[in-house]
Design a protein around this motif. Structure first.
Motif, PDB file in Angstrom:
ATOM      1  N   ILE A 137      71.398 -16.937  33.129  1.00  0.00           N
ATOM      2  CA  ILE A 137      72.060 -16.562  31.877  1.00  0.00           C
ATOM      3  C   ILE A 137      72.466 -17.858  31.174  1.00  0.00           C
ATOM      4  O   ILE A 137      73.015 -18.759  31.816  1.00  0.00           O
ATOM      5  CB  ILE A 137      73.307 -15.691  32.160  1.00  0.00           C
ATOM      6  N   THR A 138      72.154 -17.983  29.884  1.00  0.00           N
ATOM      7  CA  THR A 138      72.547 -19.199  29.171  1.00  0.00           C
ATOM      8  C   THR A 138      73.488 -18.860  28.021  1.00  0.00           C
ATOM      9  O   THR A 138      73.166 -18.024  27.172  1.00  0.00           O
ATOM     10  CB  THR A 138      71.307 -19.950  28.622  1.00  0.00           C
ATOM     11  N   PHE A 139      74.643 -19.521  28.038  1.00  0.00           N
ATOM     12  CA  PHE A 139      75.572 -19.440  26.912  1.00  0.00           C
ATOM     13  C   PHE A 139      75.079 -20.456  25.892  1.00  0.00           C
ATOM     14  O   PHE A 139      74.946 -21.638  26.220  1.00  0.00           O
ATOM     15  CB  PHE A 139      76.994 -19.795  27.356  1.00  0.00           C
ATOM     16  N   VAL A 140      74.800 -19.998  24.679  1.00  0.00           N
ATOM     17  CA  VAL A 140      74.224 -20.888  23.670  1.00  0.00           C
ATOM     18  C   VAL A 140      75.162 -20.984  22.467  1.00  0.00           C
ATOM     19  O   VAL A 140      75.635 -19.966  21.957  1.00  0.00           O
ATOM     20  CB  VAL A 140      72.835 -20.361  23.214  1.00  0.00           C
ATOM     21  N   GLY A 141      75.388 -22.208  22.020  1.00  0.00           N
ATOM     22  CA  GLY A 141      76.161 -22.422  20.795  1.00  0.00           C
ATOM     23  C   GLY A 141      75.240 -22.216  19.599  1.00  0.00           C
ATOM     24  O   GLY A 141      74.209 -22.881  19.482  1.00  0.00           O
ATOM     25  N   ALA A 142      75.621 -21.296  18.722  1.00  0.00           N
ATOM     26  CA  ALA A 142      74.759 -20.947  17.577  1.00  0.00           C
ATOM     27  C   ALA A 142      74.922 -21.918  16.415  1.00  0.00           C
ATOM     28  O   ALA A 142      74.162 -21.877  15.458  1.00  0.00           O
ATOM     29  CB  ALA A 142      75.095 -19.537  17.102  1.00  0.00           C
ATOM     30  N   GLY A 143      75.942 -22.789  16.501  1.00  0.00           N
ATOM     31  CA  GLY A 143      76.249 -23.660  15.363  1.00  0.00           C
ATOM     32  C   GLY A 143      77.188 -22.944  14.397  1.00  0.00           C
ATOM     33  O   GLY A 143      77.524 -21.772  14.587  1.00  0.00           O
ATOM     34  N   ILE A 165      71.414 -24.825  14.629  1.00  0.00           N
ATOM     35  CA  ILE A 165      71.386 -24.575  16.076  1.00  0.00           C
ATOM     36  C   ILE A 165      70.593 -25.739  16.689  1.00  0.00           C
ATOM     37  O   ILE A 165      69.791 -26.375  15.998  1.00  0.00           O
ATOM     38  CB  ILE A 165      70.733 -23.206  16.392  1.00  0.00           C
ATOM     39  N   THR A 166      70.826 -26.052  17.968  1.00  0.00           N
ATOM     40  CA  THR A 166      70.055 -27.148  18.583  1.00  0.00           C
ATOM     41  C   THR A 166      68.615 -26.703  18.834  1.00  0.00           C
ATOM     42  O   THR A 166      68.327 -25.500  18.883  1.00  0.00           O
ATOM     43  CB  THR A 166      70.657 -27.568  19.933  1.00  0.00           C
ATOM     44  N   VAL A 167      67.748 -27.679  19.045  1.00  0.00           N
ATOM     45  CA  VAL A 167      66.342 -27.369  19.370  1.00  0.00           C
ATOM     46  C   VAL A 167      66.296 -26.582  20.682  1.00  0.00           C
ATOM     47  O   VAL A 167      65.560 -25.600  20.814  1.00  0.00           O
ATOM     48  CB  VAL A 167      65.520 -28.674  19.477  1.00  0.00           C
ATOM     49  N   ARG A 168      67.147 -26.982  21.628  1.00  0.00           N
ATOM     50  CA  ARG A 168      67.171 -26.272  22.909  1.00  0.00           C
ATOM     51  C   ARG A 168      67.632 -24.820  22.729  1.00  0.00           C
ATOM     52  O   ARG A 168      67.061 -23.897  23.301  1.00  0.00           O
ATOM     53  CB  ARG A 168      68.092 -26.991  23.902  1.00  0.00           C
ATOM     54  N   GLY A 169      68.639 -24.637  21.896  1.00  0.00           N
ATOM     55  CA  GLY A 169      69.155 -23.291  21.634  1.00  0.00           C
ATOM     56  C   GLY A 169      68.084 -22.416  20.988  1.00  0.00           C
ATOM     57  O   GLY A 169      67.926 -21.239  21.321  1.00  0.00           O
ATOM     58  N   GLN A 170      67.345 -23.036  20.060  1.00  0.00           N
ATOM     59  CA  GLN A 170      66.266 -22.319  19.378  1.00  0.00           C
ATOM     60  C   GLN A 170      65.200 -21.865  20.390  1.00  0.00           C
ATOM     61  O   GLN A 170      64.776 -20.708  20.375  1.00  0.00           O
ATOM     62  CB  GLN A 170      65.647 -23.311  18.397  1.00  0.00           C
ATOM     63  N   ASP A 171      64.810 -22.783  21.293  1.00  0.00           N
ATOM     64  CA  ASP A 171      63.803 -22.443  22.307  1.00  0.00           C
ATOM     65  C   ASP A 171      64.298 -21.317  23.201  1.00  0.00           C
ATOM     66  O   ASP A 171      63.545 -20.412  23.554  1.00  0.00           O
ATOM     67  CB  ASP A 171      63.474 -23.674  23.172  1.00  0.00           C
ATOM     68  N   VAL A 223      75.159 -23.729  30.105  1.00  0.00           N
ATOM     69  CA  VAL A 223      75.671 -23.739  28.731  1.00  0.00           C
ATOM     70  C   VAL A 223      74.809 -24.685  27.902  1.00  0.00           C
ATOM     71  O   VAL A 223      74.522 -25.801  28.325  1.00  0.00           O
ATOM     72  CB  VAL A 223      77.141 -24.219  28.676  1.00  0.00           C
ATOM     73  N   CYS A 224      74.401 -24.216  26.736  1.00  0.00           N
ATOM     74  CA  CYS A 224      73.690 -25.067  25.774  1.00  0.00           C
ATOM     75  C   CYS A 224      74.651 -25.293  24.607  1.00  0.00           C
ATOM     76  O   CYS A 224      74.987 -24.348  23.892  1.00  0.00           O
ATOM     77  CB  CYS A 224      72.426 -24.357  25.304  1.00  0.00           C
ATOM     78  N   ASP A 236      80.414 -24.079  18.891  1.00  0.00           N
ATOM     79  CA  ASP A 236      80.217 -24.447  20.293  1.00  0.00           C
ATOM     80  C   ASP A 236      81.041 -23.482  21.130  1.00  0.00           C
ATOM     81  O   ASP A 236      82.203 -23.204  20.800  1.00  0.00           O
ATOM     82  CB  ASP A 236      80.680 -25.885  20.560  1.00  0.00           C
ATOM     83  N   PRO A 237      80.446 -22.994  22.225  1.00  0.00           N
ATOM     84  CA  PRO A 237      81.170 -21.974  22.996  1.00  0.00           C
ATOM     85  C   PRO A 237      82.454 -22.475  23.648  1.00  0.00           C
ATOM     86  O   PRO A 237      83.284 -21.661  24.070  1.00  0.00           O
ATOM     87  CB  PRO A 237      80.166 -21.553  24.082  1.00  0.00           C
TER      88      PRO A 237
END
Ligand code: SAH
Length: 275
Positions: free
Chosen positions: A2-8, A15-21, A105-106, A82-83
């Motif tokens: 499970i990844t918690f992603v910061g949407a910006g 959003i980060t490139v990693r979050g987008q992927d 966490v991303c 950011d989460p």
């Protein structure tokens, strides 16, 4: 996993490139619908299951995420900014740990960074403030008394105040009571980085009127401090008379000329470390 992603903070391309992927690969996305830009969900696959956590309890969120993860699906929990700030992620992580479910966490761009960009501000200006206090007024979530706005105001450091747009009269009173001059520059940044962003500049004493005048009642940050206006000192890092780890001074400093301080002296070493 499970990844918690910061949407910006809002704009879809923040959003980060990693979050987008991670969004592109996800089988399940649970997003904080009250603030996450729904446009980001268009990155998801057609067959991705999407849930809006604004309408769910912690138990329901955990259920969707854990059942999904256990059936081998890739789960993204999408939080605004950011989460790590006001994201309520610790309680989710603790539940996952109890169940032995791995998570990561991303990070994302927090709205306080989006607000600085909108303001064209540097929160840490030499000679004005070298600290940023991130805080909020107490709402349904209490704030410990030792962290009251008035106690932080006493430091006269830059303050970025979240989750308090509905309490601006009280916020002004607290800031002034804590020691801010009523005429200290302040700003209200509504929906930083969204197309409908508004930047309202005012002073500590007229925060409430300023917000009311523009019908701003939520999704805003309040920035307070001398960094918003007026003078400051030049940085040492880019000062021609200053030697750093990466650059030799190109001109002698006024201090060196006066005192003819030998290179490598104690005072020079101290200056280098202090940049
Ligand atoms: N984790 C988020 C904060 C969530 S708390 C972050 O890092 O930004 C929600 C509060 O954040 C809102 O009430 C508002 O005070 C602030 N906020 C979130 N997005 C914002 C934006 N784009 N512009 C201004 N304030 C925002």
């Amino acid at each position: 996993m499970i990844t918690f992603v910061g949407a910006g903070p809002g704009a879809e391309d923040l959003i980060t490139v990693r979050g987008q992927d991670l969004l592109k690969e996800a089988d399940i996305v649970v997003y904080a619908g009250s603030l996450v830009n729904p446009g980001l969900l268009s990155l998801c696959r057609e067959d991705c299951e999407i849930y809006n956590s604004a309408k769910m309890t912690l138990e329901e969120v955990m259920d969707v995420m854990t059942v999904g993860e256990r059936s081998g699906k890739k789960v993204v929990r999408l939080h605004t900014g950011d989460p790590c700030l006001y994201g309520a992620i610790r309680e989710q992580m603790d539940e996952l740990e109890k169940l032995d479910i791995p998570y990561e966490v991303c990070p994302g761009v927090s709205s306080f960074c989006g607000a600085a960009a909108a303001l064209g501000a540097e929160y840490t200006l030499p000679g004005v403030s070298q600290s940023v206090v991130i805080t909020r007024m107490a709402g349904r979530t209490p704030v410990p008394e030792r962290e009251s706005i008035r106690s932080f105001a006493a430091h006269q450091a830059t303050m970025v105040i979240f989750l308090s747009t509905g309490m601006l009269k009280e916020l002004s009173a607290e800031l002034i009571c804590g020691g801010y001059d009523p005429d200290t520059p302040a700003a209200i940044v509504y929906k930083a980085t969204w197309p409908e962003e508004k930047v309202l500049r005012c002073t500590v004493k007229d925060l409430a009127e300023t917000a009311a005048g523009e019908h701003v009642t939520k999704t805003a940050l309040i920035v307070v401090g001398g960094i918003l206006e007026g003078g400051y000192e030049r940085s040492k890092l880019y000062d021609p008379s200053f030697t750093t780890e990466f650059r030799e001074a190109s001109v002698p400093s006024a201090k060196e000329e006066q005192k003819e301080t030998a290179p490598g002296s104690e005072s020079e070493k101290r200056d280098r470390e202090e940049r």
